[in-house]
Design a protein around this motif. Structure first.
Motif, mmCIF file in Angstrom:
data_model
loop_
_atom_site.group_PDB
_atom_site.id
_atom_site.type_symbol
_atom_site.label_atom_id
_atom_site.label_comp_id
_atom_site.label_asym_id
_atom_site.label_seq_id
_atom_site.Cartn_x
_atom_site.Cartn_y
_atom_site.Cartn_z
ATOM 1 N N SER A 281 0.966 -0.925 -0.246
ATOM 2 C CA SER A 281 0.366 0.198 -0.059
ATOM 3 C C SER A 281 0.868 1.029 -0.363
ATOM 4 C CB SER A 281 -0.376 0.136 0.915
ATOM 5 O OG SER A 281 -1.758 1.037 1.385
ATOM 6 N N VAL A 282 2.201 1.105 0.886
ATOM 7 C CA VAL A 282 2.698 2.678 0.797
ATOM 8 C C VAL A 282 3.369 2.789 -0.265
ATOM 9 C CG1 VAL A 282 5.119 3.079 2.255
ATOM 10 C CG2 VAL A 282 3.184 2.374 3.832
ATOM 11 N N PHE A 283 3.823 1.802 -1.086
ATOM 12 C CA PHE A 283 5.291 1.692 -2.130
ATOM 13 C C PHE A 283 3.990 2.465 -3.430
ATOM 14 C CE2 PHE A 283 7.962 -1.492 -0.325
ATOM 15 C CZ PHE A 283 8.699 -0.543 0.251
ATOM 16 N N TYR A 284 2.575 1.583 -3.785
ATOM 17 C CA TYR A 284 2.064 2.135 -4.136
ATOM 18 C C TYR A 284 1.454 3.851 -4.425
ATOM 19 C CZ TYR A 284 -3.031 2.474 -6.703
ATOM 20 O OH TYR A 284 -3.692 3.292 -8.037
ATOM 21 N N ASN A 285 1.428 4.280 -2.854
ATOM 22 C CA ASN A 285 0.670 5.502 -3.000
ATOM 23 C C ASN A 285 1.892 6.493 -3.763
ATOM 24 O OD1 ASN A 285 -1.481 5.184 -1.965
ATOM 25 N ND2 ASN A 285 -0.972 5.428 0.004
ATOM 26 N N LEU A 286 3.533 5.891 -2.623
ATOM 27 C CA LEU A 286 4.552 6.834 -3.056
ATOM 28 C C LEU A 286 4.820 6.595 -4.695
ATOM 29 C CD1 LEU A 286 6.928 5.111 -0.425
ATOM 30 C CD2 LEU A 286 6.009 8.113 -0.803
ATOM 31 N N ILE A 287 4.433 5.633 -5.618
ATOM 32 C CA ILE A 287 5.042 5.374 -7.271
ATOM 33 C C ILE A 287 3.535 6.920 -7.592
ATOM 34 C CG2 ILE A 287 4.171 4.253 -9.112
ATOM 35 C CD1 ILE A 287 4.674 1.617 -7.292
ATOM 36 N N LEU A 288 2.746 6.861 -6.904
ATOM 37 C CA LEU A 288 1.339 7.636 -7.339
ATOM 38 C C LEU A 288 1.918 8.994 -6.901
ATOM 39 C CD1 LEU A 288 -2.000 6.205 -6.664
ATOM 40 C CD2 LEU A 288 -1.265 6.304 -9.081
ATOM 41 N N VAL A 289 2.186 9.342 -6.048
ATOM 42 C CA VAL A 289 2.412 10.818 -5.932
ATOM 43 C C VAL A 289 3.879 11.171 -6.887
ATOM 44 C CG1 VAL A 289 3.996 12.380 -3.965
ATOM 45 C CG2 VAL A 289 2.468 10.489 -3.704
ATOM 46 N N PHE A 290 5.071 10.232 -7.310
ATOM 47 C CA PHE A 290 6.392 10.223 -7.902
ATOM 48 C C PHE A 290 5.648 10.683 -9.322
ATOM 49 C CE2 PHE A 290 8.555 8.229 -10.734
ATOM 50 C CZ PHE A 290 9.546 9.599 -11.259
ATOM 51 N N VAL A 291 4.712 9.801 -10.000
ATOM 52 C CA VAL A 291 4.138 10.040 -11.427
ATOM 53 C C VAL A 291 3.262 11.647 -11.281
ATOM 54 C CG1 VAL A 291 2.327 9.367 -12.876
ATOM 55 C CG2 VAL A 291 3.848 7.696 -11.178
ATOM 56 N N PHE A 292 2.748 11.560 -10.479
ATOM 57 C CA PHE A 292 1.824 13.160 -10.379
ATOM 58 C C PHE A 292 2.381 14.372 -10.496
ATOM 59 C CE2 PHE A 292 -1.781 10.631 -10.144
ATOM 60 C CZ PHE A 292 -3.344 11.090 -10.949
ATOM 61 N N LEU A 293 3.949 14.166 -9.407
ATOM 62 C CA LEU A 293 5.019 14.836 -9.459
ATOM 63 C C LEU A 293 5.153 15.685 -10.568
ATOM 64 C CD1 LEU A 293 6.338 15.043 -5.674
ATOM 65 C CD2 LEU A 293 5.301 16.364 -6.311
ATOM 66 N N ILE A 294 5.686 14.519 -11.569
ATOM 67 C CA ILE A 294 6.781 14.478 -12.596
ATOM 68 C C ILE A 294 5.669 15.055 -13.671
ATOM 69 C CG2 ILE A 294 8.459 13.289 -11.589
ATOM 70 C CD1 ILE A 294 7.508 11.137 -13.494
ATOM 71 N N TRP A 295 4.463 14.471 -13.922
ATOM 72 C CA TRP A 295 4.023 14.656 -14.925
ATOM 73 C C TRP A 295 2.912 16.543 -15.383
ATOM 74 C CZ3 TRP A 295 -2.765 13.284 -14.142
ATOM 75 C CH2 TRP A 295 -3.200 14.006 -15.643
ATOM 76 N N ARG A 296 3.022 16.419 -16.332
ATOM 77 C CA ARG A 296 2.331 17.913 -16.755
ATOM 78 C C ARG A 296 1.023 17.799 -17.275
ATOM 79 N NH1 ARG A 296 6.550 20.646 -15.481
ATOM 80 N NH2 ARG A 296 9.095 19.960 -15.188
#
Length: 296
Positions: A281-296
């Motif tokens: 659960s934690v790693f899934y959330n971190l991946i989502l955060v990373f993806v949205f931070l780099i998404w333009r």
């Protein structure tokens, strides 16, 4: 300091807090991404309430189980059995946790009015009825609702003054992974819950092997929902990175299979499996955060 840490991490099971904290973090980042003018300070204040509501829920469940003399694994009552503390102190600490969370809720209610009141009431009912809901196979779903959909909706409202359908939809896979952690916990408690008459989702499936397949079903639904969101362009294609978590899901399946077939499991085996489910659960959330931070 050591005593405070023991209360927060061990007695209050703070090792489970990363679930709600990371759920908050995903929502927080998405809100700031979609609404750059959102009030970040209010988001941080909300985290305080979420954190203490989570710890309060953990301890409140222990208090009710203690009163009703519900059979539990020894590692969960060790702090009472050893004489480290007593149930009156546990009740008092639970009250402090909930008082802190309620104070945050009142602050936002005075600031934003009825929508916050309704969201808070829904969460409070789910938390207070959680021990009872475990008798109707609704306990895991109540926690998923509180720390998933309600958390995302409430945080969005106090930070922006409005709701977001996209955010609610994104919260569904996050909620399912939160439910999976509680479900894994219940699977390891299968025999204890059976003795106490609790009807968890696992108990509905009659056997431990069936329940294990149910756990895999939750992961299938969560990752399947993620891929659906990608196809619908709700979240970016880069979120496909979550497939790197598949080996962890397979590892959890193997470990849980071993756990349910072994009658000599102890605290170490329990924590290994619980933390593995939590980490997915934690790693899934971190991946989502990373993806949205780099998404333009």
């Amino acid at each position: 300091m050591e005593r405070i840490f023991y209360w927060l991490f061990t007695i209050s099971r703070g090792y489970s807090a990363p679930m709600s904290i990371l759920n908050w973090f995903v929502s927080f980042v998405l809100i700031l991404k979609f609404e750059p003018k959102a009030n970040a300070v209010f988001g941080l204040v909300a985290l305080i309430g979420i954190f203490f509501a989570h710890l309060g829920t953990n301890l409140f469940d222990d208090c009710i189980d203690y009163i009703l003399k519900v059979p539990k694994q020894k590692c969960k009552t060790e702090y009472l059995d050893s004489g480290y503390t007593n149930i009156k102190t546990v009740f008092a600490v639970t009250a402090v946790y909930f008082a802190t969370a309620i104070s945050v809720w009142i602050f936002f209610f005075l600031k934003f009015g009825l929508p916050v009141l309704y969201i808070g009431l829904a969460a409070a009912v789910a938390i207070l009825l959680y021990p009872k809901l475990n008798n109707f196979a609704l306990g895991e779903l109540a926690v998923g609702l509180c720390f998933g959909i309600l958390l995302f909706s409430g945080l969005n409202y106090v930070m922006t003054g409005s709701f977001s359908i996209n955010l609610i939809v994104i919260s569904v896979p996050v909620s399912l992974l939160t439910v999976a952690v509680l479900y894994a916990h219940a699977l390891m408690d299968f025999e204890f819950d059976k003795q106490s008459g609790k009807v968890t989702l696992c108990q509905l499936l009659k056997t431990k092997n069936n329940a294990l397949m149910g756990l895999m079903g939750l992961y299938f639904a969560a990752f399947g929902g993620t891929f659906w969101l990608i196809l619908k362009h709700v979240i970016p294609f880069a979120a496909m990175i979550v497939i790197v978590l598949f080996p962890l899901v397979i590892k959890l399946f193997i470990y849980m299979k071993r756990y349910i077939s072994n009658t000599e499991n102890g605290k170490e085996e329990f924590l290994i499996n619980f933390k593995l489910a939590r980490n997915i659960s934690v790693f899934y959330n971190l991946i989502l955060v990373f993806v949205f931070l780099i998404w333009r």
